[in-house]
Design a protein around this motif. Structure first.
Motif, PDB file in Angstrom:
ATOM      1  N   ASP A 137       0.838  -1.195   0.000  1.00 29.45           N
ATOM      2  CA  ASP A 137       0.000   0.000   0.000  1.00 29.45           C
ATOM      3  C   ASP A 137       0.874   1.245   0.000  1.00 29.45           C
ATOM      4  OD1 ASP A 137      -2.440  -1.518   2.148  1.00 29.45           O
ATOM      5  OD2 ASP A 137      -2.549  -1.158  -0.004  1.00 29.45           O
ATOM      6  N   PRO A 138       0.559   2.221  -0.850  1.00 33.81           N
ATOM      7  CA  PRO A 138       1.335   3.467  -0.856  1.00 33.81           C
ATOM      8  C   PRO A 138       1.070   4.332   0.367  1.00 33.81           C
ATOM      9  CG  PRO A 138      -0.500   3.625  -2.371  1.00 33.81           C
ATOM     10  CD  PRO A 138      -0.488   2.212  -1.880  1.00 33.81           C
ATOM     11  N   SER A 139      -0.079   4.117   0.987  1.00 32.52           N
ATOM     12  CA  SER A 139      -0.452   4.903   2.154  1.00 32.52           C
ATOM     13  C   SER A 139      -0.856   3.950   3.278  1.00 32.52           C
ATOM     14  CB  SER A 139      -1.616   5.830   1.797  1.00 32.52           C
ATOM     15  OG  SER A 139      -1.991   6.608   2.905  1.00 32.52           O
ATOM     16  N   TYR A 140      -0.313   4.177   4.458  1.00 32.68           N
ATOM     17  CA  TYR A 140      -0.596   3.247   5.554  1.00 32.68           C
ATOM     18  C   TYR A 140      -0.359   3.946   6.885  1.00 32.68           C
ATOM     19  CZ  TYR A 140       4.444   2.816   4.822  1.00 32.68           C
ATOM     20  OH  TYR A 140       5.770   3.090   4.624  1.00 32.68           O
ATOM     21  N   GLY A 141      -0.837   3.315   7.936  1.00 26.95           N
ATOM     22  CA  GLY A 141      -0.646   3.828   9.276  1.00 26.95           C
ATOM     23  C   GLY A 141       0.007   2.770  10.153  1.00 26.95           C
ATOM     24  N   LEU A 142       0.832   3.222  11.060  1.00 25.06           N
ATOM     25  CA  LEU A 142       1.538   2.332  11.974  1.00 25.06           C
ATOM     26  C   LEU A 142       1.137   2.666  13.407  1.00 25.06           C
ATOM     27  CD1 LEU A 142       4.840   2.731  10.068  1.00 25.06           C
ATOM     28  CD2 LEU A 142       3.723   0.532  10.382  1.00 25.06           C
ATOM     29  N   PHE A 143       0.906   1.650  14.211  1.00 17.96           N
ATOM     30  CA  PHE A 143       0.428   1.813  15.568  1.00 17.96           C
ATOM     31  C   PHE A 143       1.287   1.002  16.534  1.00 17.96           C
ATOM     32  CE2 PHE A 143      -3.868   3.457  14.465  1.00 17.96           C
ATOM     33  CZ  PHE A 143      -3.898   3.139  13.115  1.00 17.96           C
ATOM     34  N   TRP A 144       1.342   1.489  17.759  1.00 21.84           N
ATOM     35  CA  TRP A 144       1.897   0.695  18.845  1.00 21.84           C
ATOM     36  C   TRP A 144       0.841   0.599  19.940  1.00 21.84           C
ATOM     37  CZ3 TRP A 144       6.235  -2.175  19.676  1.00 21.84           C
ATOM     38  CH2 TRP A 144       7.261  -2.076  18.717  1.00 21.84           C
TER      39      TRP A 144
ATOM     40  N   GLU B  31      -6.046  -5.891  28.397  1.00 21.07           N
ATOM     41  CA  GLU B  31      -6.572  -4.852  27.514  1.00 21.07           C
ATOM     42  C   GLU B  31      -5.469  -4.259  26.642  1.00 21.07           C
ATOM     43  OE1 GLU B  31      -8.949  -2.170  29.674  1.00 21.07           O
ATOM     44  OE2 GLU B  31      -9.221  -0.755  28.031  1.00 21.07           O
ATOM     45  N   MET B  32      -5.779  -4.025  25.387  1.00 22.52           N
ATOM     46  CA  MET B  32      -4.841  -3.392  24.466  1.00 22.52           C
ATOM     47  C   MET B  32      -4.977  -1.880  24.599  1.00 22.52           C
ATOM     48  SD  MET B  32      -3.361  -5.842  22.679  1.00 22.52           S
ATOM     49  CE  MET B  32      -2.897  -5.315  21.046  1.00 22.52           C
ATOM     50  N   ILE B  33      -3.880  -1.219  24.920  1.00 21.30           N
ATOM     51  CA  ILE B  33      -3.895   0.222  25.142  1.00 21.30           C
ATOM     52  C   ILE B  33      -3.124   0.907  24.017  1.00 21.30           C
ATOM     53  CG2 ILE B  33      -3.251   2.087  26.725  1.00 21.30           C
ATOM     54  CD1 ILE B  33      -3.309  -0.100  28.955  1.00 21.30           C
ATOM     55  N   PHE B  34      -3.795   1.805  23.305  1.00 24.58           N
ATOM     56  CA  PHE B  34      -3.162   2.530  22.209  1.00 24.58           C
ATOM     57  C   PHE B  34      -2.099   3.481  22.760  1.00 24.58           C
ATOM     58  CE2 PHE B  34      -2.598   4.895  18.422  1.00 24.58           C
ATOM     59  CZ  PHE B  34      -2.635   6.243  18.758  1.00 24.58           C
ATOM     60  N   LEU B  35      -0.919   3.492  22.127  1.00 23.63           N
ATOM     61  CA  LEU B  35       0.164   4.363  22.579  1.00 23.63           C
ATOM     62  C   LEU B  35       0.456   5.489  21.596  1.00 23.63           C
ATOM     63  CD1 LEU B  35       2.772   1.738  23.848  1.00 23.63           C
ATOM     64  CD2 LEU B  35       1.146   3.084  25.214  1.00 23.63           C
TER      65      LEU B  35
ATOM     66  N   GLN C 182      -8.613   2.241  17.444  1.00 27.07           N
ATOM     67  CA  GLN C 182      -9.482   1.166  17.914  1.00 27.07           C
ATOM     68  C   GLN C 182      -9.305   1.043  19.417  1.00 27.07           C
ATOM     69  OE1 GLN C 182      -9.136  -2.530  15.741  1.00 27.07           O
ATOM     70  NE2 GLN C 182      -9.049  -1.487  13.767  1.00 27.07           N
ATOM     71  N   PHE C 183     -10.426   1.059  20.114  1.00 27.15           N
ATOM     72  CA  PHE C 183     -10.426   0.907  21.560  1.00 27.15           C
ATOM     73  C   PHE C 183     -10.803  -0.535  21.888  1.00 27.15           C
ATOM     74  CE2 PHE C 183     -10.046   5.343  22.840  1.00 27.15           C
ATOM     75  CZ  PHE C 183     -10.366   5.999  21.662  1.00 27.15           C
ATOM     76  N   PHE C 184      -9.963  -1.166  22.677  1.00 33.43           N
ATOM     77  CA  PHE C 184     -10.154  -2.581  22.970  1.00 33.43           C
ATOM     78  C   PHE C 184     -10.774  -2.793  24.342  1.00 33.43           C
ATOM     79  CE2 PHE C 184      -7.955  -5.027  19.660  1.00 33.43           C
ATOM     80  CZ  PHE C 184      -7.321  -4.003  18.975  1.00 33.43           C
TER      81      PHE C 184
END
Lengths: 115, 115
Positions: free
Chosen positions: A29-36, A44-48, B104-106
């Motif tokens: 993909d030419p455009s994308y997003g990266l997350f941790w 629980e998954m916590i967005f950083l 995305q909130f888990f």
């Protein structure tokens, strides 16, 4: 197809030191997003932090910063001044335009912070 | 603001038994996801809903798994009959939209053990 590789199963760091968690990715993909995300033992998954592929600057959120090297397809997470509460699993994830809303996760890195 | 709620937190069943998981997303979030997280792995998407419509269920094992999201709010994921390999953590997540950056909130997940 998208792929995330986290080569460090576990990392140890002393309190107040900085630590870098590695993440490499692959996408067409030419455009994308990266997350941790952080996942403590509670589950629980916590967005950083988030980095867009066309963002000019590396993302920062408090003690978290993302060392984004597009040519090398790497998106390493840097945690400065580690705290005992940082002990957890850390997951790198990405989403591309063709993958729509689907997040592809790596296998994670377990970080242990010692006093 | 309340986060994503899941129940039960833990479930132990014998193989061939049915099991159901429930998820209540953050109010106003139209996109809902179910992920499965095997031990030592990152989460993998099972199904994604936009309101009440399942728009991506390509990874859902349809012979034994089913899901519904009545009225576009709460969602239930069911396994019937459960197999030993279904032991995992089932995570529910929600988001406001489906753009590249839509956090995305888990929820805390349901840990399923099949004996």
């Amino acid at each position: 197809a998208q792929k995330i590789t986290q080569t460090q199963p576990g990392m140890f760091v002393q309190e107040k030191e900085a630590v870098t968690l590695d993440c490499t990715y692959d996408t067409s993909d030419p455009s994308y997003g990266l997350f941790w995300y952080k996942q403590p033992s509670s589950g629980e998954m916590i967005f950083l932090i988030y980095q867009g592929s066309y963002d000019q600057q590396n993302a920062t959120e408090g003690r978290y910063s993302l060392n984004f090297q597009k040519a090398r397809k790497s998106a390493n997470l840097v945690i400065s001044a580690s705290q005992l509460g940082d002990s957890a699993m850390y997951f790198c994830a990405m989403r591309g335009n063709s993958g729509y809303s689907t997040l592809t996760f790596g296998k994670g890195t377990m970080l242990l912070v010692s006093p | 603001e309340a986060g994503v709620v899941q129940s039960p937190r833990y479930k132990i069943i014998e193989k061939k038994q049915p099991v159901a998981f429930w998820c209540n997303p953050i109010s106003g979030h139209n996109t809902l996801y179910w992920y499965r997280q095997n031990l030592g792995q990152g989460p993998e998407l099972l199904i994604r809903y936009e309101n009440e419509e399942a728009v991506d269920d390509s990874q859902l094992p349809k012979d034994r798994f089913s899901a519904e999201r009545l009225k576009g709010v709460d969602s239930t994921l069911k396994i019937q009959p459960a197999e030993l390999g279904d032991s995992a953590v089932y995570l529910c997540a929600s988001s406001l939209g489906q753009g590249l950056y839509n956090e995305q909130f888990f929820g805390p997940g349901t840990r399923l053990t099949v004996l």
